[in-house]
Design a protein around this motif. Structure first.
Motif, PDB file in Angstrom:
ATOM      1  N   LEU A  49       0.836  -1.203   0.000  1.00  9.30           N
ATOM      2  CA  LEU A  49       0.000   0.000   0.000  1.00  9.30           C
ATOM      3  C   LEU A  49       0.866   1.247   0.000  1.00  9.30           C
ATOM      4  N   ALA A  50       0.446   2.239  -0.784  1.00  4.50           N
ATOM      5  CA  ALA A  50       1.073   3.562  -0.746  1.00  4.50           C
ATOM      6  C   ALA A  50      -0.060   4.575  -0.735  1.00  4.50           C
ATOM      7  N   LEU A  51       0.080   5.603   0.114  1.00  3.55           N
ATOM      8  CA  LEU A  51      -1.016   6.564   0.288  1.00  3.55           C
ATOM      9  C   LEU A  51      -0.474   7.986   0.240  1.00  3.55           C
ATOM     10  N   THR A  52      -1.137   8.824  -0.538  1.00  8.56           N
ATOM     11  CA  THR A  52      -0.830  10.260  -0.539  1.00  8.56           C
ATOM     12  C   THR A  52      -2.135  11.025  -0.344  1.00  8.56           C
ATOM     13  N   VAL A  53      -1.997  12.257   0.174  1.00 13.57           N
ATOM     14  CA  VAL A  53      -3.173  13.079   0.465  1.00 13.57           C
ATOM     15  C   VAL A  53      -2.931  14.482  -0.064  1.00 13.57           C
ATOM     16  N   SER A  54      -3.952  15.067  -0.686  1.00 12.49           N
ATOM     17  CA  SER A  54      -3.874  16.483  -1.070  1.00 12.49           C
ATOM     18  C   SER A  54      -5.137  17.193  -0.590  1.00 12.49           C
ATOM     19  N   GLY A  55      -5.099  18.516  -0.575  1.00  9.36           N
ATOM     20  CA  GLY A  55      -6.270  19.297  -0.187  1.00  9.36           C
ATOM     21  C   GLY A  55      -6.292  19.569   1.310  1.00  9.36           C
ATOM     22  N   GLU A  56      -7.510  19.675   1.874  1.00  7.00           N
ATOM     23  CA  GLU A  56      -7.711  20.025   3.286  1.00  7.00           C
ATOM     24  C   GLU A  56      -6.993  19.058   4.230  1.00  7.00           C
ATOM     25  N   GLY A  57      -6.131  19.571   5.074  1.00  8.27           N
ATOM     26  CA  GLY A  57      -5.492  18.733   6.090  1.00  8.27           C
ATOM     27  C   GLY A  57      -4.260  17.994   5.588  1.00  8.27           C
ATOM     28  N   ALA A  58      -3.884  18.207   4.301  1.00 12.95           N
ATOM     29  CA  ALA A  58      -2.686  17.534   3.768  1.00 12.95           C
ATOM     30  C   ALA A  58      -1.439  18.143   4.420  1.00 12.95           C
ATOM     31  N   GLY A  59      -0.391  17.343   4.517  1.00 12.48           N
ATOM     32  CA  GLY A  59       0.873  17.858   5.028  1.00 12.48           C
ATOM     33  C   GLY A  59       0.880  18.059   6.531  1.00 12.48           C
ATOM     34  N   GLY A  60       0.271  17.174   7.280  1.00 18.20           N
ATOM     35  CA  GLY A  60       0.351  17.267   8.729  1.00 18.20           C
ATOM     36  C   GLY A  60      -0.824  16.613   9.416  1.00 18.20           C
ATOM     37  N   GLU A  61      -1.969  17.298   9.388  1.00 17.49           N
ATOM     38  CA  GLU A  61      -3.140  16.848  10.145  1.00 17.49           C
ATOM     39  C   GLU A  61      -3.592  15.419   9.778  1.00 17.49           C
ATOM     40  N   VAL A  62      -3.532  15.102   8.494  1.00 18.58           N
ATOM     41  CA  VAL A  62      -4.048  13.800   8.031  1.00 18.58           C
ATOM     42  C   VAL A  62      -2.877  12.838   7.842  1.00 18.58           C
ATOM     43  N   PRO A  63      -2.837  11.723   8.598  1.00 18.92           N
ATOM     44  CA  PRO A  63      -1.715  10.777   8.470  1.00 18.92           C
ATOM     45  C   PRO A  63      -1.756  10.019   7.133  1.00 18.92           C
ATOM     46  N   VAL A  64      -0.600   9.549   6.678  1.00 21.52           N
ATOM     47  CA  VAL A  64      -0.554   8.818   5.400  1.00 21.52           C
ATOM     48  C   VAL A  64       0.000   7.405   5.612  1.00 21.52           C
ATOM     49  N   ASP A  65      -0.353   6.822   6.788  1.00 19.60           N
ATOM     50  CA  ASP A  65       0.102   5.466   7.092  1.00 19.60           C
ATOM     51  C   ASP A  65      -1.066   4.676   7.683  1.00 19.60           C
ATOM     52  N   GLY A  66      -0.733   3.625   8.433  1.00 12.52           N
ATOM     53  CA  GLY A  66      -1.763   2.740   8.986  1.00 12.52           C
ATOM     54  C   GLY A  66      -2.745   3.427   9.926  1.00 12.52           C
ATOM     55  N   ARG A  67      -2.455   4.674  10.327  1.00 11.59           N
ATOM     56  CA  ARG A  67      -3.424   5.399  11.176  1.00 11.59           C
ATOM     57  C   ARG A  67      -4.550   5.984  10.336  1.00 11.59           C
ATOM     58  N   ASN A  68      -4.347   6.077   9.026  1.00 12.41           N
ATOM     59  CA  ASN A  68      -5.389   6.636   8.158  1.00 12.41           C
ATOM     60  C   ASN A  68      -6.442   5.563   7.887  1.00 12.41           C
ATOM     61  N   VAL A  83      -7.550 -11.290  -0.852  1.00 11.40           N
ATOM     62  CA  VAL A  83      -6.609 -10.811  -1.878  1.00 11.40           C
ATOM     63  C   VAL A  83      -5.480 -10.063  -1.180  1.00 11.40           C
ATOM     64  N   ARG A  84      -4.393  -9.802  -1.937  1.00 13.49           N
ATOM     65  CA  ARG A  84      -3.293  -9.028  -1.361  1.00 13.49           C
ATOM     66  C   ARG A  84      -3.661  -7.555  -1.361  1.00 13.49           C
ATOM     67  N   ALA A  85      -3.257  -6.851  -0.296  1.00 13.76           N
ATOM     68  CA  ALA A  85      -3.548  -5.415  -0.200  1.00 13.76           C
ATOM     69  C   ALA A  85      -2.513  -4.647  -1.017  1.00 13.76           C
ATOM     70  N   ASP A  86      -2.672  -4.675  -2.341  1.00 13.50           N
ATOM     71  CA  ASP A  86      -1.765  -3.982  -3.256  1.00 13.50           C
ATOM     72  C   ASP A  86      -2.517  -2.836  -3.913  1.00 13.50           C
ATOM     73  N   ALA A  87      -2.117  -1.610  -3.620  1.00 22.79           N
ATOM     74  CA  ALA A  87      -2.770  -0.467  -4.275  1.00 22.79           C
ATOM     75  C   ALA A  87      -1.991   0.809  -4.008  1.00 22.79           C
ATOM     76  N   THR A  88      -2.052   1.688  -4.988  1.00 22.66           N
ATOM     77  CA  THR A  88      -1.568   3.055  -4.793  1.00 22.66           C
ATOM     78  C   THR A  88      -2.811   3.909  -4.618  1.00 22.66           C
ATOM     79  N   LEU A  89      -2.871   4.603  -3.483  1.00 25.05           N
ATOM     80  CA  LEU A  89      -4.098   5.338  -3.143  1.00 25.05           C
ATOM     81  C   LEU A  89      -3.798   6.823  -3.011  1.00 25.05           C
ATOM     82  N   HIS A  90      -4.698   7.621  -3.554  1.00 21.33           N
ATOM     83  CA  HIS A  90      -4.574   9.069  -3.349  1.00 21.33           C
ATOM     84  C   HIS A  90      -5.912   9.622  -2.882  1.00 21.33           C
ATOM     85  N   VAL A  91      -5.856  10.410  -1.818  1.00 27.47           N
ATOM     86  CA  VAL A  91      -7.076  11.032  -1.291  1.00 27.47           C
ATOM     87  C   VAL A  91      -6.995  12.531  -1.551  1.00 27.47           C
TER      88      VAL A  91
END
Ligand code: C5P
Length: 302
Positions: A49-68, A83-91
């Motif tokens: 799994l890979a996770l990125t976030v943009s917009g409101e709360g990006a870059g601090g407030e919103v975690p980009v790991d297993g806490r999300n 199934v295997r948890a394979d995905a690139t995710l962007h919020v």
């Protein structure tokens, strides 16, 4: 191949909170309304799994790991479907974080829908709702959308009828509030006898009747939130924010969920635009958004 899903913010037009249960949650009687302010989740192939976030709360407030919750939604659906948890995710977030608008729940619901499509797991609707409930009390509603009565800890849903679109202005005042902290403050106020103890839950019927047949003044009169007093306790300036909303012409206003968003009900769409402009000019709120509902829950958009 990538897939995109989106899910809406919610307002609790009623949030009646019962006593603390032995599992750490409170028994609720709540009426959720999904409004047209959305987060989107894009899911594509990946290794792990890979996770990125943009917009409101990006870059601090919103975690980009297993806490999300998005990450946890992916792990849960993968385990459920074998199934295997394979995905690139962007919020991409438009819903402010920790605002009482169920932004994190919307992301989780959108992730379930997106990954179900990406992985071709074709989970039954009832299974997705059950996985959603394990992720958080509001996640089933983010999946369902519309208007619904929530009981249990908020995860048991029954659809509610409404005869119109309701126009709101959402004002976000100051930093986010932690939901557990607001519930804990309610318990404290109750233990001190400063607010009713919650054994008599506010009735849903006045809100349900107003949603069925209006007018906005009837819904305004029926709005109620037991978390408003503790949110005001933790954030006294919210009192001024609520007053600003009614002074600016809202027919009614309340704290949304655990706050700190103030949800101001407008008479109609035109009044909502005027109200939003007035409130944006006053400097009481960090962000002001007009949003109407009901709108559908989490769904694929491409
Ligand atoms: O279900 P969710 O993870 O969103 O809940 C976050 C926290 O909010 C819980 O850990 C609990 O402290 C509080 N909560 C509660 N009663 C509910 C829903 C949430 O006390 N019905």
């Amino acid at each position: 191949m990538t897939v995109v899903a989106r899910a809406p913010a919610k307002i609790n037009v009623l949030l009646a909170v019962g006593p603390l249960r032995s599992d750490g949650f409170h028994e609720l009687r709540t009426v959720y309304l999904a409004v047209g302010l959305h987060d989107t989740v894009t899911a594509g192939p990946g290794e792990g799994l890979a996770l990125t976030v943009s917009g409101e709360g990006a870059g601090g407030e919103v975690p980009v790991d297993g806490r999300n919750l998005v990450w946890r939604a992916a792990e849960l659906l993968a385990a459920h479907a074998g199934v295997r948890a394979d995905a690139t995710l962007h919020v991409d977030k438009s819903i402010p974080a920790a605002a009482g608008l169920a932004g994190g729940s919307a992301d989780a619901a959108a992730a379930l829908v997106a990954l179900d499509a990406l992985w071709g797991t074709r989970a039954a609707r009832s299974d997705l709702l059950e996985l959603a409930a394990r992720l958080g009390s509001d996640v089933p509603f983010s999946l369902l959308g519309g208007v619904a009565l929530g009981t249990g800890r908020g995860e048991q849903l029954a659809p509610v009828l409404t005869d119109r679109t309701w126009h709101w202005v959402l004002g976000i005042a100051g930093e986010g509030l932690s939901t557990p902290a607001v519930y804990a403050e309610l318990d404290r106020l109750r233990a001190a006898g400063r607010v009713p103890d919650g054994t008599q839950l506010l009735p849903a019927e006045p809100v349900l009747a107003a949603l069925r047949s209006g007018p906005p003044s009837a819904l305004a009169a029926a709005l109620g939130n037991d978390l408003q007093a503790p949110a005001l306790g933790l954030r006294p300036e919210l009192r001024r924010a609520l007053r600003a909303a009614t002074d600016a012409g809202a027919v009614g206003a309340l704290v949304s969920g655990s706050g700190p968003t103030v949800a101001a009900l407008a008479e109609d769409e035109r009044s909502a635009v005027t109200l939003a402009a007035t409130l944006a000019g006053e400097g009481v709120f960090r962000t002001v958004r007009a949003a109407s509902g009901p709108v559908p829950g989490a769904r694929l958009i491409s």
